[in-house]
Design a protein around this motif. Sequence first.
Motif, short mmCIF file in Angstrom:
data_model
loop_
_atom_site.label_atom_id
_atom_site.label_comp_id
_atom_site.label_asym_id
_atom_site.label_seq_id
_atom_site.Cartn_x
_atom_site.Cartn_y
_atom_site.Cartn_z
N LYS A 56 0.86 -1.15 0.10
CA LYS A 56 0.05 0.06 0.01
C LYS A 56 0.92 1.17 -0.08
O LYS A 56 1.56 1.38 0.86
N ASP A 57 0.64 2.08 -0.97
CA ASP A 57 1.38 3.38 -1.05
C ASP A 57 1.07 4.42 -0.21
O ASP A 57 -0.30 4.39 -0.07
N MET A 58 1.91 5.01 0.59
CA MET A 58 1.48 5.89 1.72
C MET A 58 1.85 7.56 1.42
O MET A 58 1.96 8.17 2.03
N THR A 59 2.10 7.60 0.07
CA THR A 59 2.29 9.01 -0.40
C THR A 59 1.32 10.02 0.19
O THR A 59 1.96 11.15 0.61
N GLU A 60 0.30 9.88 0.05
CA GLU A 60 -0.82 10.89 0.42
C GLU A 60 -0.65 11.16 2.06
O GLU A 60 -0.90 12.45 2.61
N TYR A 61 -0.27 10.23 2.62
CA TYR A 61 -0.12 10.28 4.35
C TYR A 61 1.02 11.43 4.55
O TYR A 61 0.92 12.16 5.53
N ILE A 62 2.25 11.17 3.99
CA ILE A 62 3.30 12.04 4.24
C ILE A 62 3.14 13.46 4.55
O ILE A 62 3.52 14.03 5.55
N PRO A 63 2.34 14.24 3.35
CA PRO A 63 2.52 15.67 3.81
C PRO A 63 1.35 16.05 4.80
O PRO A 63 1.58 16.79 5.48
N ALA A 87 8.47 8.84 -7.17
CA ALA A 87 9.33 10.20 -7.19
C ALA A 87 8.83 11.15 -6.57
O ALA A 87 9.58 12.12 -5.95
N ARG A 88 7.67 11.21 -6.29
CA ARG A 88 6.93 12.34 -5.63
C ARG A 88 7.36 12.35 -4.12
O ARG A 88 7.45 13.27 -3.47
N GLN A 89 7.59 11.18 -3.58
CA GLN A 89 8.02 11.00 -2.07
C GLN A 89 9.35 11.63 -1.90
O GLN A 89 9.74 12.11 -0.92
N VAL A 90 10.10 11.84 -3.03
CA VAL A 90 11.60 12.41 -2.95
C VAL A 90 11.23 14.10 -2.69
O VAL A 90 11.89 14.55 -1.47
N SER A 91 10.21 14.36 -3.18
CA SER A 91 9.88 15.88 -2.88
C SER A 91 9.26 16.11 -1.60
O SER A 91 9.48 17.07 -1.06
N LEU A 92 8.60 14.91 -1.15
CA LEU A 92 8.11 15.14 0.20
C LEU A 92 9.10 15.14 1.26
O LEU A 92 9.16 15.68 2.38
#
Length: 286
Positions: A56-63, A87-92
């Motif tokens: 499960k990708d957690m990208t939306e949780y990080i910000p 790649a977006r997680q790098v910017s986060l």
Amino acid sequence: MNEYKRVAAIHDISGVGRCSLSVIIPTMSVMGIQVCAVPTAVLSAHTNGFGDVVMKDMTEYIPEALSHYKTAGVGFDCIYSGFLASARQVSLCLDFFSAYPDALKIVDPVMGDNGKRYKTYTAEMCECMAELVAAADVITPNLTEASILLGEEYPVSQLSLSEVKSMLVKLSGKGPETVVITSVPMADGKNSNVGYDKKNNAFWRVTYEKVPKHYPGTGDLFASVLTGGLLLGDSLPIAISRATSFCEYAIKTTFGYGTNAREGVMLEKCLPLLTTPQSFMDYTSL
């Protein structure tokens, strides 16, 4: 900031198999450091030996987590990143760095091993990782990842002292003040973890004995102990020696019990070593 050190650990977590946050949290906690997990992905198991895993990708949780921490006035002494799922997680991660400019920024650029890039890491992801490395204070690539970051072929032979020094300096030239490369086979036949302190122009080496087994998660374990050591005031050679010694102890313990390698090292049996007074002086200058 606090009487204790607090780390935001931006890594994945696997339910089965000792790696990523499942080793980072107990290891650093035993060292007296509070670990605040910021999961990049949740996996049913790590991806080496358990077949098709659930992820499960957690990208939306990080910000959202970062926003909450800033609103709540939560501070961090260190931002420590590992496996990133996109790649977006790098910017986060860079957003975390910007939000806590005084925190120690440690990047474990998890991209590959044994001369091969992980399947999830595209060329775009590797380029993005280079941006994160440029913003880091400390990076801890293995030899495969160091080669990827430098755009060089993975070495097919053992490395000389001059070749190792060149790699360390070139990586530091990309931004970080401190570079540690793990799992380096050297021309004298000894496997080594090597480090470079740009500020003092100092090179360090710690050797270790290799066993004929590969255990997942040992890179996470090494970087966690190294990070903990630096936060507790270790010099770079002492921190490398502490991390190398503990990983060798954990690997040899596990090898001696003959457990399935896909389970990772027997961390539970080994953690007490980090709570006892030890002299970590097994290093040499390169």
